[in-house]
Design an enzyme around this catalytic site. Structure first.
Site, mmCIF file in Angstrom:
data_model
loop_
_atom_site.group_PDB
_atom_site.id
_atom_site.type_symbol
_atom_site.label_atom_id
_atom_site.label_comp_id
_atom_site.label_asym_id
_atom_site.label_seq_id
_atom_site.Cartn_x
_atom_site.Cartn_y
_atom_site.Cartn_z
ATOM 1 N N GLY A 39 10.545 8.960 16.085
ATOM 2 C CA GLY A 39 11.264 8.203 15.053
ATOM 3 C C GLY A 39 10.543 8.134 13.714
ATOM 4 O O GLY A 39 9.666 8.948 13.400
ATOM 5 N N ALA A 181 6.780 -4.455 -4.551
ATOM 6 C CA ALA A 181 5.399 -4.805 -4.174
ATOM 7 C C ALA A 181 5.347 -5.287 -2.732
ATOM 8 O O ALA A 181 4.676 -6.253 -2.395
ATOM 9 C CB ALA A 181 4.853 -5.866 -5.116
ATOM 10 N N ILE A 184 4.990 -1.285 2.116
ATOM 11 C CA ILE A 184 4.999 0.173 1.987
ATOM 12 C C ILE A 184 4.575 0.594 0.576
ATOM 13 O O ILE A 184 3.775 1.510 0.403
ATOM 14 C CB ILE A 184 6.385 0.744 2.373
ATOM 15 C CG1 ILE A 184 6.627 0.515 3.874
ATOM 16 C CG2 ILE A 184 6.493 2.231 2.027
ATOM 17 C CD1 ILE A 184 7.997 0.942 4.380
ATOM 18 N N GLU A 203 7.912 -5.316 -9.712
ATOM 19 C CA GLU A 203 8.453 -6.136 -8.614
ATOM 20 C C GLU A 203 9.426 -7.169 -9.186
ATOM 21 O O GLU A 203 9.126 -7.843 -10.155
ATOM 22 C CB GLU A 203 7.295 -6.809 -7.858
ATOM 23 C CG GLU A 203 7.675 -7.939 -6.925
ATOM 24 C CD GLU A 203 8.633 -7.557 -5.804
ATOM 25 O OE1 GLU A 203 8.381 -6.563 -5.104
ATOM 26 O OE2 GLU A 203 9.655 -8.257 -5.627
ATOM 27 N N ALA A 270 10.308 1.775 -3.335
ATOM 28 C CA ALA A 270 9.888 1.154 -2.065
ATOM 29 C C ALA A 270 10.396 -0.284 -2.051
ATOM 30 O O ALA A 270 9.621 -1.237 -1.999
ATOM 31 C CB ALA A 270 8.367 1.214 -1.939
ATOM 32 N N HIS A 444 -22.268 -12.368 17.768
ATOM 33 C CA HIS A 444 -22.930 -12.392 16.456
ATOM 34 C C HIS A 444 -23.748 -11.115 16.278
ATOM 35 O O HIS A 444 -24.432 -10.707 17.205
ATOM 36 C CB HIS A 444 -23.855 -13.595 16.369
ATOM 37 C CG HIS A 444 -24.644 -13.616 15.099
ATOM 38 N ND1 HIS A 444 -24.083 -13.977 13.884
ATOM 39 C CD2 HIS A 444 -25.928 -13.287 14.828
ATOM 40 C CE1 HIS A 444 -24.996 -13.881 12.937
ATOM 41 N NE2 HIS A 444 -26.124 -13.455 13.486
#
Ligand SMILES: Cc1cc2nc3c(=O)[nH]c(=O)nc-3n(C[C@H](O)[C@H](O)[C@H](O)COP(=O)(O)OP(=O)(O)OC[C@H]3O[C@@H](n4cnc5c(N)ncnc54)[C@H](O)[C@@H]3O)c2cc1C
Length: 465
Positions: A39, A181, A184, A203, A270, A444
């Site tokens: 896909g 924005a 992707i 955007e 996008a 740690h």
């Protein structure tokens, strides 16, 4: 030929559903019109974008990031063709892997465009125009999504590209405009900026990464600006004109006011994705659709008996792992088991530098839902491992219920955030509290100690700040 299950679409939803159904003893066929399986995700989405993100990050590190560590590298040279080959090889290994899994699980793979002619009946049109009909007790629509178009702007995948074209540009553009924005746009904008493009993001909203926690988005916006991204927030693209291999975009403030033009070599559109339901015969079949999405109940069943839907084509976040989990859950439900997806614990990752990862509610969500909450934050500047790697940008933020201490949301900006989020997802899946996290021993020095410290900060007892 008659099957227990026919799945239309071999993306992460469809192929995972097929494998789980085969494991549970069902006879399964998967119909896919693309030549390869996997896909959007494996062919033109998650996998190729991550291959380029990793390779371009290495290029940038070699150029700027290693001298303070005492590693002196001669100015790195870009071999874009080799980088693209790395991406193509990665895609091939993944799609071939799915073909192998289909064989292993005795799943029939049928190439062609599937249309549901009637409940239990799928007509498949091959590339040669020939049709064949397969029958099944159940049919799953797993046809995914496609690029959302910007009205009036034609995508030619050469100078005006979608994410698909942006994954295979033949040379680095000098100037790239990214419209949108979201995840992707910022990921692919990062790839090309690291390789040398000047990137300008336009955007519509007054913020980046809509839907993400506002504080995270704001801090990340500043980090991207420091990296060299230019932003026009609250602006819309009114027009894109092409001339002799270049483009001119006219952008206007959403609130009104003077338009300006931006010149570029490439425009990447996008602005999102839309569910893909073309030529499936859903209208004739009477399958309910709402704003383009196939409507399903909690068992992924549509209103037409025997027809189900999963993945991007249904409600919920358009993410590969959401589609996969729905695929597993549906196969189990069809086999009479108790498949289930917890939509409150689906992580989401932006694979930029630094990465952003989140799960659960944002502060904005909790405010609008009227939930009283406590916040714990911990910056990576105070984390020993982050300092040792010079990856101190970012922070961890934990949102916990004020009354019960149950963790409701975790947001991380920082190196490796996409891997770090997993422990928060497990915690939330088990309904854990901030105190559970705070009392869990973390190795740690690791970046994950910042999660423990943020959990301690929920109760105002972080040690290292
Ligand atoms: C550039 C990019 C980057 C992404 N990065 C990420 C990421 O990092 N992480 C993440 O979780 N998600 C990411 N996504 C989103 C992710 O790819 C999708 O959420 C995911 O692929 C959805 O899976 P799906 O199975 O629902 O559909 P898809 O993967 O879209 O697959 C559907 C398949 O159905 C086929 N099909 C459609 N109609 C028919 C028909 N009638 N007959 C036969 N076949 C048909 C299509 O050819 C397609 O192969 C990204 C997407 C893009 C575009």
């Amino acid at each position: 030929m008659s099957y227990d299950l026919i799945i239309i679409g071999a993306g992460p939803g469809g192929y995972v559903c097929a494998i789980r159904a085969a494991q549970l003893g069902m006879k399964v066929a998967v119909v896919e019109m693309r030549k390869t399986l996997g896909g959007t995700c494996l062919n033109i989405g998650c996998i190729p974008s991550k291959a380029l993100l990793y390779a371009s990050e290495m290029f940038e590190e070699a150029g700027h990031g290693m001298a303070p560590l005492g590693v002196l590298v001669a100015a790195p040279k870009l071999d874009l063709a080799a980088m693209m080959k790395h991406k193509d090889d990665t895609v091939a290994a993944n799609v071939n892997g799915v073909a192998f899994l289909f064989k292993k699980n005795k799943i029939d793979s049928v190439t062609g465009e599937g249309c549901i002619a009637a409940p239990g009946k799928v007509v498949i049109k091959g590339e040669d125009g020939n049709e064949k009909t397969l029958e099944a007790k159940a049919i799953v629509i797993a046809t995914g999504s496609d690029v959302a178009q910007l009205p009036g702007v034609e995508i030619d995948e050469k100078t005006v590209v979608s994410s698909t074209g942006a994954l295979r540009l033949p040379k680095v553009p000098k100037r790239l405009i990214v419209v949108g924005a979201g995840v992707i746009g910022l990921e692919l904008g990062s790839v090309w900026r690291r390789l040398g493009a000047e990137v300008t993001v336009v955007e519509f909203l007054d913020r980046i990464l809509p839907g993400m926690d506002g504080e995270v988005a704001k801090q990340f916006h500043h980090m991207l600006e420091k990296q060299g991204f230019a932003f026009h927030l609250g602006h819309k693209v009114a027009k894109v004109e092409k001339a002799a291999g270049a483009v001119k975009a006219t952008v206007e403030p959403v609130a009104g006011g003077g338009a300006k033009t931006i010149d570029a070599d490439i425009v990447l559109v996008a602005i999102g994705r839309r569910p893909y339901t073309q030529n499936l015969g859903l209208e004739a079949l009477g399958v309910a659709i709402d704003r383009g999405l196939v409507v399903v109940n909690s068992h992924f069943a549509t209103n037409v008996p025997g027809v189900y839907a999963i993945g991007d084509v249904t409600r919920g976040p358009m993410l590969a792992h959401k589609a996969e989990d729905e695929g597993v859950a549906l196969a189990e439900i069809l086999a009479g088991e108790a498949g289930h997806v917890n939509y409150d614990a689906i992580p989401s990752v932006v694979y930029t530098s630094p990465e952003i990862a989140s799960v659960g509610k944002s502060e904005e969500d909790l405010k609008s839902e009227g939930v009283a909450y406590k916040v714990g934050r911990f910056p990576f500047t105070a984390n020993g491992r982050a300092r040792a790697m010079r990856h101190t940008d970012g922070f961890v933020k934990i949102l916990a219920d004020a009354a019960t201490d149950r963790v409701l949301g975790v947001h991380i900006v920082g190196f490796g955030a996409g891997e770090l989020i997993a422990e928060a997802v497990v915690l939330m899946e088990f309904g854990g509290s901030a105190e559970d996290l705070a009392r869990t021993c973390h190795a740690h020095p690791t970046m994950s100690e910042a999660i423990k410290e943020a959990a301690m900060a929920v109760d105002k007892r972080a040690i290292h700040v």
